[in-house]
Design a protein around this motif. Structure first.
Motif, PDB file in Angstrom:
ATOM      1  N   TRP A  70       0.826  -1.206   0.000  1.00 36.26           N
ATOM      2  CA  TRP A  70       0.000   0.000   0.000  1.00 36.26           C
ATOM      3  C   TRP A  70       0.864   1.262   0.000  1.00 36.26           C
ATOM      4  N   VAL A  71       1.899   1.254   0.814  1.00 34.75           N
ATOM      5  CA  VAL A  71       2.734   2.447   0.941  1.00 34.75           C
ATOM      6  C   VAL A  71       3.567   2.670  -0.323  1.00 34.75           C
ATOM      7  N   SER A  72       3.986   1.582  -0.962  1.00 32.51           N
ATOM      8  CA  SER A  72       4.786   1.741  -2.183  1.00 32.51           C
ATOM      9  C   SER A  72       3.988   2.429  -3.287  1.00 32.51           C
ATOM     10  N   GLU A  73       2.668   2.314  -3.249  1.00 29.22           N
ATOM     11  CA  GLU A  73       1.826   2.957  -4.257  1.00 29.22           C
ATOM     12  C   GLU A  73       1.869   4.484  -4.146  1.00 29.22           C
ATOM     13  N   LEU A 111       8.978  -0.873   5.453  1.00 30.85           N
ATOM     14  CA  LEU A 111       8.773   0.298   4.605  1.00 30.85           C
ATOM     15  C   LEU A 111      10.078   1.025   4.271  1.00 30.85           C
ATOM     16  N   ALA A 112      11.160   0.665   4.907  1.00 33.59           N
ATOM     17  CA  ALA A 112      12.433   1.352   4.685  1.00 33.59           C
ATOM     18  C   ALA A 112      12.958   1.083   3.277  1.00 33.59           C
ATOM     19  N   VAL A 169      -0.011  16.169   7.931  1.00 34.31           N
ATOM     20  CA  VAL A 169       0.472  14.900   7.376  1.00 34.31           C
ATOM     21  C   VAL A 169      -0.541  14.403   6.345  1.00 34.31           C
ATOM     22  N   GLN A 170      -0.052  13.930   5.216  1.00 34.37           N
ATOM     23  CA  GLN A 170      -0.942  13.599   4.106  1.00 34.37           C
ATOM     24  C   GLN A 170      -1.566  12.217   4.207  1.00 34.37           C
ATOM     25  N   ARG A 171      -0.858  11.280   4.838  1.00 29.54           N
ATOM     26  CA  ARG A 171      -1.381   9.910   4.908  1.00 29.54           C
ATOM     27  C   ARG A 171      -1.023   9.272   6.240  1.00 29.54           C
ATOM     28  N   VAL A 172      -1.933   8.417   6.707  1.00 33.06           N
ATOM     29  CA  VAL A 172      -1.723   7.638   7.924  1.00 33.06           C
ATOM     30  C   VAL A 172      -2.083   6.187   7.625  1.00 33.06           C
ATOM     31  N   THR A 232      -5.978   0.087   7.911  1.00 31.91           N
ATOM     32  CA  THR A 232      -6.665   1.110   7.126  1.00 31.91           C
ATOM     33  C   THR A 232      -5.657   2.155   6.659  1.00 31.91           C
ATOM     34  N   LEU A 233      -5.865   2.637   5.442  1.00 28.54           N
ATOM     35  CA  LEU A 233      -5.047   3.709   4.897  1.00 28.54           C
ATOM     36  C   LEU A 233      -5.895   4.973   4.866  1.00 28.54           C
ATOM     37  N   LEU A 234      -5.387   6.021   5.530  1.00 27.41           N
ATOM     38  CA  LEU A 234      -6.095   7.300   5.599  1.00 27.41           C
ATOM     39  C   LEU A 234      -5.397   8.317   4.705  1.00 27.41           C
ATOM     40  N   GLU A 235      -6.184   9.105   3.990  1.00 25.63           N
ATOM     41  CA  GLU A 235      -5.632  10.162   3.146  1.00 25.63           C
ATOM     42  C   GLU A 235      -6.312  11.486   3.479  1.00 25.63           C
ATOM     43  N   ARG A 236      -5.524  12.558   3.495  1.00 33.40           N
ATOM     44  CA  ARG A 236      -6.088  13.874   3.803  1.00 33.40           C
ATOM     45  C   ARG A 236      -7.002  14.335   2.680  1.00 33.40           C
TER      46      ARG A 236
END
Length: 376
Positions: A230-233, A253-254, A327-330, A371-375
């Motif tokens: 998800w984060v790589s996207e 994620l590193a 912050v843009q994403r959590v 869950t992926l949160l976006e601003r």
């Protein structure tokens, strides 16, 4: 899917910890998915299919209450009357743990370690904690009221290692208080090897005796793999992993183009994460401290914040900071969708756009939800 064979302890009513064991597994998953969707119904979440777990043999950690006598110990739980119920053959545990527990019960007798009698408040051995790594190595911890039995445990440890070759890390934890507390602050290491290596999702995570790790190895791997995908996207340049534990999310994620910082209150876990990063050649920094205090004191937020809090959730202060920080994403990994819903309500500018349930705790009403949160 059919109903799994019932545990004979469950059938006899001796242990009902797996309160959903009588339900077919597909029904368990459906009910859990309905629960989380209902709790987060106020949000337009794109739900992915739930991730199923092995129903039995998945639990990599045994937390056994020790009762009875040194000659006849029980390893398991206490019944309502305060007597021991022996569960050394509990089918939830990995095969390596099930094979080890009878050997460890015999060791209680050999080393003459008197189990703690809760009603009488006497005896020494309160709990036996056993963790198995994916490689089959074992970490064994004796939780004692005092240091009195330590010399005997050390004396007989070579014989135990001969009988239990998988034993890699052994320690004594001291918990002197007469309270319902699993372990105390002080740990006495008995082996040269200090950490158990948990190999999951392409990561080698070092686990020290007092460090936390997910009890379902297969689901932990699924969790880190999904987080990585998800984060790589979205390709953040900077990531904070708050409540990072031994660094699973941070290390997953590193990468060369990602600045990663993990924050965790446990110094043991931070030491484990730092060692894992160093051995893997990963550029990630780990800080011992309170997650909320770290965030609030920061000069600027990262591109993405990972939170993996305990059941109580992240709380009003950290949720408020995330809401106003910019912050843009959590990425929020929760073991309690009720507190997740409360936290989401406090962050209306961060919209949950994707979610997935991972069945970290089969045969119970508990689960993990990512869950992926976006601003907005």
């Amino acid at each position: 899917m059919s109903t799994a064979p019932l545990c004979h302890h469950f059938d006899a009513g001796r242990c009902r910890s797996c309160s959903w064991l009588g339900l077919p597994y597909d029904v368990q998953l459906l009910d859990k998915q309905r629960q989380v969707e209902t709790l987060l119904a106020a949000h337009d979440v794109a739900w992915l299919s739930p991730v199923a777990s092995p129903q039995l043999g998945f639990r990599n950690k045994a937390k056994m209450v020790v009762h009875g006598t040194a000659d006849d110990p029980t390893l398991g739980i206490l019944n309502p009357a305060g007597s021991g119920v022996d569960l050394r053959d509990c089918p939830l545990h990995t095969p390596g743990i099930r094979a080890a527990l009878p050997v460890l019960a015999d060791f209680v007798t050999t080393a003459r370690v008197t189990p703690y009698d809760v009603p009488a408040r006497r005896g020494e051995l309160k709990h036996l904690l056993v963790t198995e790594s994916p490689d089959g190595e074992l970490m064994v911890r004796w939780v004692l009221r005092s240091q009195e039995p330590v010399t005997r445990i050390q004396k007989h440890l070579p014989a135990l290692r001969a009988a239990l070759p998988a034993l890699a890390v052994a320690s004594v934890n001291l918990q002197p208080e007469h309270k319902a507390i699993l372990e105390g602050d002080r740990e006495i290491l008995l082996t040269e090897q200090e950490t158990l290596t948990m190999r999951v999702a392409g990561l080698d995570l070092h686990l020290r005796p007092q460090s936390f790790f997910q009890t379902n190895t297969a689901m932990a791997a699924e969790l880190y793999e999904r987080a990585r995908a998800w984060v790589s996207e979205v390709g953040p340049g900077s990531v904070w992993d708050l409540y990072c534990g031994v660094g699973g999310f941070a290390l997953a994620l590193a990468g060369p183009a990602v600045d990663v910082i993990g924050v965790e209150v446990s110094t043991e876990a931070v030491a484990s994460a730092t060692l894992s990063a160093r051995e893997a050649g990963v550029d990630a920094t780990f800080v011992a401290g309170d997650a909320t205090a770290y965030a609030v004191a920061a000069a600027a937020p990262p591109d993405l914040v990972v939170v993996n809090p305990p059941r109580r959730g992240i709380g009003a202060e950290l949720a408020g900071w995330l809401e106003t920080s910019g912050v843009q994403r959590v990425l929020y990994s929760s073991c309690n969708a009720q507190t997740l819903a409360t936290d989401l309500a406090a962050m209306p500018s961060l919209r949950p756009v994707r979610g997935q349930l991972l069945d970290m705790f089969p045969n119970t009403g508990h689960y993990e939800v990512l869950t992926l949160l976006e601003r907005r």
